[in-house]
Scaffold this motif. Structure first.
Motif, PDB file in Angstrom:
ATOM      1  N   PRO A   1     -11.172   4.385  -2.316  1.00  0.00           N
ATOM      2  CA  PRO A   1     -10.508   4.314  -1.014  1.00  0.00           C
ATOM      3  C   PRO A   1     -11.330   3.518  -0.021  1.00  0.00           C
ATOM      4  CG  PRO A   1     -10.496   6.563  -1.868  1.00  0.00           C
ATOM      5  CD  PRO A   1     -11.398   5.763  -2.739  1.00  0.00           C
TER       6      PRO A   1
ATOM      7  N   TYR B   1      -4.884   3.422  -2.357  1.00  0.00           N
ATOM      8  CA  TYR B   1      -4.578   4.592  -3.191  1.00  0.00           C
ATOM      9  C   TYR B   1      -3.518   4.235  -4.224  1.00  0.00           C
ATOM     10  CZ  TYR B   1      -7.102   6.950   0.510  1.00  0.00           C
ATOM     11  OH  TYR B   1      -8.068   7.316   1.403  1.00  0.00           O
TER      12      TYR B   1
ATOM     13  N   ALA C   1      -5.104  11.695   1.854  1.00  0.00           N
ATOM     14  CA  ALA C   1      -5.554  10.768   2.895  1.00  0.00           C
ATOM     15  C   ALA C   1      -4.696  10.881   4.147  1.00  0.00           C
ATOM     16  CB  ALA C   1      -5.523   9.337   2.362  1.00  0.00           C
TER      17      ALA C   1
END
Length: 685
Positions: free
Chosen positions: A196, A357, A366
């Motif tokens: 990420p 992602y 997230a």
């Protein structure tokens, strides 16, 4: 000795026969080229490189081509092959190679095919002679992309190389790129970064401006559906921002229990006007549980989430929950949909991009960590930011997937969205709006841009917009939104040939026409006009009548509805006089097309029944050079050489002739079809 010689001869003949048989077996397999139809576009075929056979008859204007030498994947494969000179109208084998998208495609006329220009497209392809490249594996069955759940076709692969064909076990290990399989379309898709991104991209902050802000407090009491208290606070960066306490309980008559559409949509219906049980979307599940995502929904998706202070902390949490449920329902994956989020307030900032992602679980986690940024609701600025910065290769844009933006708006924007939305649509972005809690009657005076959704989305049919009456009902919009976003066959709107032009009619009102025939001409003009979507932001219509002199009947900005335009055409009065067509073209260029909006296609349709008293060539050439696409329609005594001079290239596609006025109607559909074929703005994915 004789016996020995015969034995040796027998061995020699046996070896020779065996060698011939081995040679036969080691010869290359014959290539089977799958047949494709004339209307097949390169973007619909998943294989990155393939050989195919085109049928006869693909040299037709209805099979659109965009570009020269290198073509946008929105083009007809076979028509592009004819344009490039690889085959002719009798068809034949071609080799197609997919390449990256380009920022511009140049139109041209070649080999009887008119290709169109295109500002930008996500994927391109090259066409060459249908001979296999050494060492490349080609499929005998092509794999087509589809938004419907269909079984993936399997096909055998043939290896072309100078050495004898290896066994299947070694072939897979030695096959050079490009390698195509029919069971794993993800090989054509870049793999998202599994780490990420921790950075946050923020647009340059604008100067804070004083203004009024609204903070909402919603409460459910008893059986009431909702109550809204909007406290007006002065915008001050030093002031402490507090979220009013909201207490609620779900009532039997709450909008949460209202029925809602999932399988179909109807223009003009609110999302809450039709019925279905909401149990399914309360616990969303992926549309297709596969490790690489839902392959029937391959889109590159950006959500613009509302981070303004007006939404409040509680509703911001509801918005995050909604986005998490959407991510789960989409089925995020490298071979399916990818999703990024931009939060907007005073200025937009990227929370994470498309490649951050690669699965729904990580994406939902997230989303839960996103913090509200506050500020105004500058949706227009956010759309401009996304258009310029989000859908880039560096951010994970795949090229072969439609670009989609979903804008979530609390109430109404605090800036204008029309221009930013138009530019985004013309760049190939499909825009959806999800609006929550429209302005109350007392608040409408604060709305900067009334009907902002209709001005922002593609057309006004309702497919690209969803309105939810309450934040506490937002979860009910998950499945309908996912269904529409994944309907890739319909993500081809944005701007179309029917809503992206300024069309100016130049009408011969000379004495030879006569009153009755003039009314027939006006009916012809009306029949063409009514096929277009007419509004301030869509197609606009203008008209000039001419004899020796010229008269502006109405300009492009005079009427903004279809009915008003049709009424104005009906009111045009017959003038009568001479025929100065050249002067009329110059007049239309100055009085109509010089005032055309930027990025609008300028289309002139001239109708005349005789030879002009002045020169038409120079005025027509000047109009062409200024970007006017000219169509000429001649009746009775109209001069063919003048009609060709007036018409844009190629003249045969832009000029028409009928022997009498009553036959004009025959060319209405053909003229509209040619206009749409030549449409050189962004086709919508």
């Amino acid at each position: 000795f004789l016996t020995l010689c015969l034995s040796v001869l027998g061995v020699f003949l046996t070896c020779t026969y065996t060698a011939k048989e081995v040679t036969k077996k080691t010869k290359k397999a014959k290539l089977y080229a799958p047949q494709i139809d004339c209307d097949v576009k390169a973007g619909k075929i998943i294989n990155p490189e393939f050989i195919a056979k085109c049928p006869p008859g693909c040299q037709d204007v209805k099979y659109r081509v965009y570009g020269t030498d290198i073509y946008a994947s929105f083009s007809s494969v076979c028509s592009a092959a004819i344009h490039s000179g690889i085959i002719d109208n009798t068809g034949g084998k071609i080799l197609v190679q997919k390449v990256a998208g380009h920022s511009g495609y140049r139109g041209s006329f070649s080999n009887g095919v008119r290709s169109l220009s295109l500002p930008r497209w996500r994927e391109s392809f090259l066409v060459s002679e249908g001979k296999p490249r050494k060492g490349v594996t080609y499929p005998s069955t092509l794999e087509y992309s589809s938004s419907k759940s269909t079984a993936v076709k399997s096909g055998k692969y043939l290896e072309y190389q100078s050495s004898p064909a290896p066994t299947p076990g070694t072939q897979m290990a030695t096959t050079p790129t490009p390698t195509t399989t029919t069971t794993d379309p993800s090989t054509t898709v870049p793999q998202p970064n599994t780490t990420p991104a921790a950075t946050r991209t923020t647009a340059a902050p604008a100067k804070s401006r004083a203004g009024l802000h609204r903070v909402r407090d919603m409460a459910f009491r008893g059986t009431s559906t909702s109550a809204s208290i909007r406290n007006i606070l002065r915008h001050n960066t030093d002031a402490q921002r507090q979220e009013p306490v909201a207490t609620f309980q779900r009532a039997a008559s709450s909008p949460v229990h209202l029925a809602m559409e999932i399988d179909s949509w109807k223009p003009g219906l609110s999302l809450f006007d039709t019925g279905f049980s909401s149990k399914e979307e309360l616990n969303p599940k992926p549309l297709e549980s596969i490790s690489q995502g839902n392959q029937n929904c391959k889109v590159d998706l950006s959500f613009l989430m509302d981070g303004s202070w007006s939404i409040g902390k509680r509703r911001f949490q509801l918005q995050k929950r909604f986005l998490g449920n959407v991510a789960q329902a989409l089925g995020i994956g490298s071979a399916g949909p990818l999703m990024g989020i931009v939060q907007y307030g005073d200025d937009p900032s990227t929370e994470f991009n498309l490649k951050t992602y690669a699965n729904s679980k990580d994406l939902r986690n997230a989303i839960e960590k996103i913090q509200q940024k506050g500020g105004l609701s500058n949706v227009g600025k956010a759309l401009s930011f996304v258009n310029k910065n989000f859908f880039l290769d560096a951010n994970g844009n795949r090229g072969g997937a439609p670009n989609v933006v979903v804008v979530i708006v609390d109430g109404w924007p605090t800036d204008r969205v029309e221009e930013a939305s138009r530019l985004a649509r013309e760049s190939g972005i499909n825009i959806f709006f999800v609006t929550v809690e429209a302005a109350a009657q007392s608040e409408k005076q604060n709305v900067i841009e009334p009907n902002f959704v209709d001005k922002a989305v593609c057309r006004t049919s309702g497919f690209y917009s969803i309105h939810v009456p309450s934040w506490f009902s937002l979860h009910k919009a998950v499945q309908p939104l996912v269904k529409r976003v994944c309907d890739t066959d319909r993500l081809a709107c944005s701007k179309t040939c029917l809503n992206a032009a300024d069309i100016g009619f130049v009408i011969d009102g000379s004495s030879s026409v006569g009153t009755g025939n003039f009314r027939t001409v006006l009916q012809f003009v009306a029949n063409i006009s009514k096929e277009f979507e007419i509004s301030d932001t869509d197609t606009r219509i203008g008209a000039v009548q001419y004899t020796y002199e010229q008269r502006l009947e109405f300009s492009f900005d005079k009427y903004s509805t279809k009915q008003d335009v049709l009424n104005a055409i009906k009111r045009i009065s017959y003038w009568s006089g001479g025929t100065s067509t050249g002067a009329a073209i110059s007049y239309a260029s100055e009085q109509l097309f010089s005032k055309s909006k930027p990025n609008k296609r300028k289309i002139m349709i001239l109708i005349t029944d005789g030879r002009s008293y002045d020169d038409v060539s120079l005025p027509a050439m000047a109009a062409h050079q200024n970007g006017v696409i000219a169509y000429s329609v001649g009746v009775a005594w109209a001069a063919p050489d003048e009609l060709e001079a007036i018409a844009s290239d190629p003249a045969k596609e832009h000029s028409f002739f009928v022997d009498e006025f009553d036959n004009l109607y025959r060319y209405v559909n053909q003229l509209i079809q040619n206009i749409c074929t030549e449409f050189n703005s962004q086709p919508r994915n």
